[in-house]
Design a protein around this motif. Structure first.
Motif, short mmCIF file in Angstrom:
data_model
loop_
_atom_site.label_atom_id
_atom_site.label_comp_id
_atom_site.label_asym_id
_atom_site.label_seq_id
_atom_site.Cartn_x
_atom_site.Cartn_y
_atom_site.Cartn_z
N ASP A 3 46.24 29.57 54.05
CA ASP A 3 46.10 31.07 53.95
C ASP A 3 45.42 31.30 52.53
O ASP A 3 44.57 32.14 52.37
CB ASP A 3 47.46 31.71 53.72
CG ASP A 3 48.02 31.62 55.12
OD1 ASP A 3 47.40 31.40 56.23
OD2 ASP A 3 49.28 31.73 55.03
N SER A 4 45.66 30.40 51.64
CA SER A 4 45.03 30.26 50.34
C SER A 4 43.46 30.03 50.49
O SER A 4 42.65 30.84 49.70
CB SER A 4 45.58 29.49 49.25
OG SER A 4 45.63 28.12 49.71
N GLN A 58 41.88 32.94 52.26
CA GLN A 58 41.92 34.15 51.27
C GLN A 58 40.50 33.96 50.26
O GLN A 58 39.74 34.91 49.91
CB GLN A 58 42.96 34.22 50.59
CG GLN A 58 43.16 35.48 49.62
CD GLN A 58 43.26 36.84 50.35
OE1 GLN A 58 43.66 36.83 51.59
NE2 GLN A 58 42.38 37.86 49.92
N ALA A 59 40.39 32.62 49.73
CA ALA A 59 39.42 32.32 48.85
C ALA A 59 37.83 32.67 49.61
O ALA A 59 37.01 33.30 49.09
CB ALA A 59 39.45 31.04 48.34
N ASN A 110 50.60 27.75 53.70
CA ASN A 110 50.39 28.50 52.59
C ASN A 110 49.10 27.98 51.86
O ASN A 110 48.17 28.85 51.39
CB ASN A 110 51.78 28.28 51.31
CG ASN A 110 52.72 29.05 51.90
OD1 ASN A 110 52.81 29.89 52.75
ND2 ASN A 110 53.81 28.76 51.10
#
Length: 497
Positions: A452-453, A456-457, A449
């Motif tokens: 992934d964050s 994404q950022a 997670n």
């Protein structure tokens, strides 16, 4: 009549030697044995037929490792194939020192192999005279090759395993026992030495470590005043003792002492204190190592007794191989052989006598509980040796069984059956493994997670930058000047046509 060829594996390569008049030589085996050391006689029997040197040191190591495990290396197969192909249909026998390797060669190339009779004596002679039988070879070059390969082979065989570093435990417990002896000897020496000056201190402070610290702090008893009470309390950990030391210092019967003597006493006391502190650190290190290597044995009988059993056996694997009857008398070998020689009673316990269970048992039940405890120690050592995931659940369960057996000897309460207890222990271990797997899964999920964050950022940052660039391109260039619109050329003549 078959010809005999002897294969000799040297650090420099493979050598094949032909043995002349094989049938006659085998009949006169005593003469062959006597002629092995004489190069002239031996040279008349054995001649070099073929030699295949190793190309590199790595190839030599690979070949030696394969031969030591009874596997025929490809280099040896190629060498023997080429050699025996030249002999065509002649009957040949290949002599070797290892029967396992001989069986593998027979299966690989179909040559009859032998490892008995005259072959061992011929190989002994080849080993003795090898440098003289091969041209361009000397004793010095043969020795260098053997030494280099020996180092490489030994280095490859000596492997370090984190989970089975029981040799560290063996060294630790040996050093711990030696330190105990040394600290006791030195403490007795400092007591005698300092008691010439302050004899009353030995009765007030009986502990060796505390006595050394106190002597180091006090030095000259005449300088001991009420102002030093608080510091003395911190050392002896008792206000009454600290006050008693100050009072005794004022009325002491000891002799006066020179500054040089006090300096020497202080230096020696410092050494004793340092040794005692290092002994505590070593005990902590041993506890941690036992927790990693043999957690069940540690839970059952403690750090020091468990470590002594491993040390006396030589390794945890050796201890796991011993039956419970051997574990019971491990450390009492002299008493056992003396009893067998004199036909008297054999000893009931060895190193496990230092366990608290035997001390708590009654005089009649000491032999019984030692036998029961040895049985549980044997089980614990086997679990520690062969269990992939180390856990102390079985050790705690086995310890509870010994406690129940002690109660049974004292009060008659019947303990639970071993099969029931072990089933519960297995369930507890399965539950523990499941919890560990679950926690690892959660950690992996959190990490995924988080990754992934971050991705994404980064993508959001890139998209925002793209939008800004597009906005700038629409509004104008970097200098703020608006871009001129492209004029569409209209071809009036074309339109009219």
């Amino acid at each position: 009549m078959s010809n005999l060829y002897v294969l000799y594996e040297h650090a420099a390569g493979y050598a094949l030697f032909s043995v002349k008049e094989f049938e006659e030589v085998s009949m006169f085996l005593p003469q062959v044995e006597s002629s092995v050391t004489d190069i002239a006689k031996f040279n008349s029997i054995v001649k070099l037929a073929g030699f295949s040197p190793f190309k590199t040191a790595v190839a030599a190591l690979e070949n030696v490792n394969a031969i030591s495990e009874g596997i025929v290396p490809q280099d040896l197969i190629n060498f023997l194939d080429d050699f025996f192909a030249k002999l065509k249909k002649k009957k040949c026998t290949l002599g070797l020192g290892d029967s396992k390797l001989g069986a593998a060669i027979s299966e690989a190339i179909g040559v009859q192999c032998s490892h008995f009779g005259v072959v061992p004596e011929i190989l002994r002679g080849v080993r003795y005279h090898f440098a003289k039988l091969v041209k361009g070879f000397t004793d010095q070059s043969a020795g260098i090759a053997q030494l280099a390969l020996g180092h490489s082979y030994s280095r490859a065989k000596v492997k370090f395993n984190v989970h089975r570093s029981d040799n560290m435990i063996i060294q630790s417990i040996a050093l711990l026992d030696q330190l105990d002896k040394d600290v006791n000897t030195f403490s007795m020496r400092i007591r005698e030495w300092y008691s010439y000056h302050f004899p009353e201190l030995a009765k007030i402070v009986p502990d060796n470590y505390m006595f050394a610290k106190t002597a180091k702090f006090i030095k000259d008893r005449k300088t001991l005043t009420q102002d030093k009470l608080e510091e003395l309390e911190q050392i002896v950990m008792d206000s009454a003792k600290a006050q008693a030391i100050i009072d005794a210092g004022k009325m002491s019967m000891g002799m006066d002492i020179s500054i040089v003597d006090l300096i020497n006493i202080e230096l020696f006391a410092t050494r004793v204190v340092n040794l005692s502190e290092y002994r505590k650190k070593l005990a902590t290190y041993l506890h941690n190592k036992m927790n990693l290597v043999a957690p069940n044995l540690q839970s059952l009988i403690g750090d020091q007794v468990g470590a002594r059993l491993i040390s006396h056996a030589g390794s945890l694997t050796n201890l796991a191989k011993y039956p419970a009857s051997t574990v019971q008398i491990l450390g009492a070998e002299k008493a056992l052989f003396r009893a067998l020689k004199t036909r008297s009673n054999t000893p009931k316990y060895g190193l496990i006598y230092h366990s608290s269970f035997i001390g708590r048992a009654g005089l009649k039940n000491k032999g019984r509980i030692s036998r029961f405890l040895a049985n549980k120690c044997s089980i614990a050592s086997r679990i520690d040796c062969f269990l992939e995931q180390p856990t102390s659940v079985f050790g705690e369960t086995l310890k509870q069984q010994v406690e129940d057996r002690l109660k049974f000897y004292e009060s008659g309460d019947v303990p639970r059956k071993n099969i029931e207890v072990m089933k519960e222990a297995m369930e507890a271990v399965d539950q523990e493994v499941a919890e560990v797997a679950k926690s690892e899964k959660k950690k992996k999920k959190k990490k995924r997670n988080a990754d992934d964050s971050v991705v994404q950022a980064e993508t959001n940052g890139k998209s925002n930058g793209k939008v800004e660039i597009e906005a700038e391109a629409k509004n104008g260039d970097a200098d703020g000047e608006p871009k001129k619109k492209k004029k569409k050329k209209k071809n009036k003549g074309a339109i009219e046509a």
